[in-house]
Design a protein around this motif. Sequence first.
Motif, PDB file in Angstrom:
ATOM      1  N   LEU A 158      -4.384  23.976 -45.920  1.00 45.65           N
ATOM      2  CA  LEU A 158      -2.990  24.305 -46.226  1.00 45.65           C
ATOM      3  C   LEU A 158      -2.096  23.177 -45.746  1.00 45.65           C
ATOM      4  O   LEU A 158      -2.201  22.734 -44.597  1.00 45.65           O
ATOM      5  N   VAL A 159      -1.201  22.712 -46.617  1.00 48.73           N
ATOM      6  CA  VAL A 159      -0.222  21.686 -46.273  1.00 48.73           C
ATOM      7  C   VAL A 159       1.165  22.324 -46.288  1.00 48.73           C
ATOM      8  O   VAL A 159       1.623  22.813 -47.322  1.00 48.73           O
ATOM      9  N   GLN A 160       1.811  22.325 -45.133  1.00 50.43           N
ATOM     10  CA  GLN A 160       3.159  22.888 -45.037  1.00 50.43           C
ATOM     11  C   GLN A 160       4.199  21.856 -45.471  1.00 50.43           C
ATOM     12  O   GLN A 160       4.103  20.672 -45.152  1.00 50.43           O
ATOM     13  N   GLY A 161       5.209  22.306 -46.221  1.00 50.46           N
ATOM     14  CA  GLY A 161       6.352  21.457 -46.545  1.00 50.46           C
ATOM     15  C   GLY A 161       6.092  20.411 -47.599  1.00 50.46           C
ATOM     16  O   GLY A 161       6.420  19.231 -47.403  1.00 50.46           O
ATOM     17  N   ALA A 162       5.506  20.806 -48.733  1.00 47.42           N
ATOM     18  CA  ALA A 162       5.262  19.853 -49.810  1.00 47.42           C
ATOM     19  C   ALA A 162       6.561  19.163 -50.210  1.00 47.42           C
ATOM     20  O   ALA A 162       7.611  19.793 -50.318  1.00 47.42           O
ATOM     21  N   GLY A 163       6.486  17.879 -50.420  1.00 48.81           N
ATOM     22  CA  GLY A 163       7.661  17.076 -50.766  1.00 48.81           C
ATOM     23  C   GLY A 163       7.901  15.981 -49.765  1.00 48.81           C
ATOM     24  O   GLY A 163       8.340  14.888 -50.113  1.00 48.81           O
ATOM     25  N   GLY A 164       7.649  16.251 -48.483  1.00 51.46           N
ATOM     26  CA  GLY A 164       7.761  15.225 -47.470  1.00 51.46           C
ATOM     27  C   GLY A 164       6.673  14.177 -47.633  1.00 51.46           C
ATOM     28  O   GLY A 164       5.645  14.418 -48.277  1.00 51.46           O
ATOM     29  N   GLY A 165       6.882  12.995 -47.035  1.00 58.49           N
ATOM     30  CA  GLY A 165       5.949  11.894 -47.224  1.00 58.49           C
ATOM     31  C   GLY A 165       4.538  12.207 -46.780  1.00 58.49           C
ATOM     32  O   GLY A 165       3.577  11.995 -47.524  1.00 58.49           O
ATOM     33  N   VAL A 166       4.369  12.718 -45.556  1.00 57.99           N
ATOM     34  CA  VAL A 166       3.040  13.013 -45.033  1.00 57.99           C
ATOM     35  C   VAL A 166       2.403  14.159 -45.812  1.00 57.99           C
ATOM     36  O   VAL A 166       1.227  14.109 -46.177  1.00 57.99           O
ATOM     37  N   ALA A 167       3.184  15.209 -46.070  1.00 58.49           N
ATOM     38  CA  ALA A 167       2.646  16.370 -46.774  1.00 58.49           C
ATOM     39  C   ALA A 167       2.181  16.002 -48.182  1.00 58.49           C
ATOM     40  O   ALA A 167       1.098  16.410 -48.626  1.00 58.49           O
TER      41      ALA A 167
END
Length: 320
Positions: A158-167
């Motif tokens: 699970l990746v939290q906060g899609a849209g940010g660079g790391v995510a």
Amino acid sequence: MFAAYAARIDRDQPLSGLELGERPEPQARPGWTTVNVKAASLNHHDLWSLRGVGLGEESLPMILGCDAAGIDEDGNEVVLHSVIGQSGHGVGPKEPRSILTERYQGTFAEKVTVPSWNLLPKPKELSFEEAACLPTAWLTAYRMLFTNAGVRPGDSVLVQGAGGGVATAAIVLGAAAGLRMLATSRDEAKRARAVELGAESAYEPGERLPRRVDAVIETVGAATWSHSVKSLKPGGTLVISGATSGPNPKAAELNRIFFLELKVVGSTMGGKDELEDLLSFCAARGVRPVIDSVLPLDRARQGFEKMAGGDLFGKVVLTV
């Protein structure tokens, strides 16, 4: 030379300390190489620097920017590894490691000088703009997934906060490596974009998942912490590299962590060898960084505003 730099520190209105204008060219020093910057990418680290996190008044004015790709003094196309002092090369063995602009002038300029050890060849398959996205956010995601999460192809993440660079980087890299990626975002369009990039499905923050996952990639912090812990299988791993919503969640979920024998792993940046592997992986597999927008250096303020407002998906790149 023209540059974007921190002239003042303001914890409440960080962009008020950002200025664009002429700064001295970097001076030659033994063991260091000057690079003509072709492209550099923004990170939240640059915004935190304007707030004074990791950057003191005594270091101002400080040219911002940690990531860059360009051409070195011998005409080679290179990518900058932005952790300085990791090896002792160019700084001496007693200097602690730091991210470039915590001690030295950065990459949002026509030229930057760094220890020669910190330069890697740019793969011909990657453009300068693409390569400039990799050394911080994408390297962080690479280390979180493949060094610290303990996952293997077929595992769910699970990746939290899609849209940010790391995510965003984690979604793309994980999918390319055969991981089953899930994502969250408050924004419906960003959830749809995450699925386009390889996530099996995307959810609103806090939404109950159809199944628990083997690992969570956490960069949001307080706002999503409880959901991250509750989303893990027994024995799962939560890897955290940032806390953009704050470092103090309302509930630490300690009972759940020890009862289910969960692992919480901190992760910061990555090593030069991992960046070399990341560059090779992207070149060989056709993986390309997700770029939100490309702006000339003299429009850097627009890029900072976009990042500060969260109105982006992927990286903002500045070109020289």
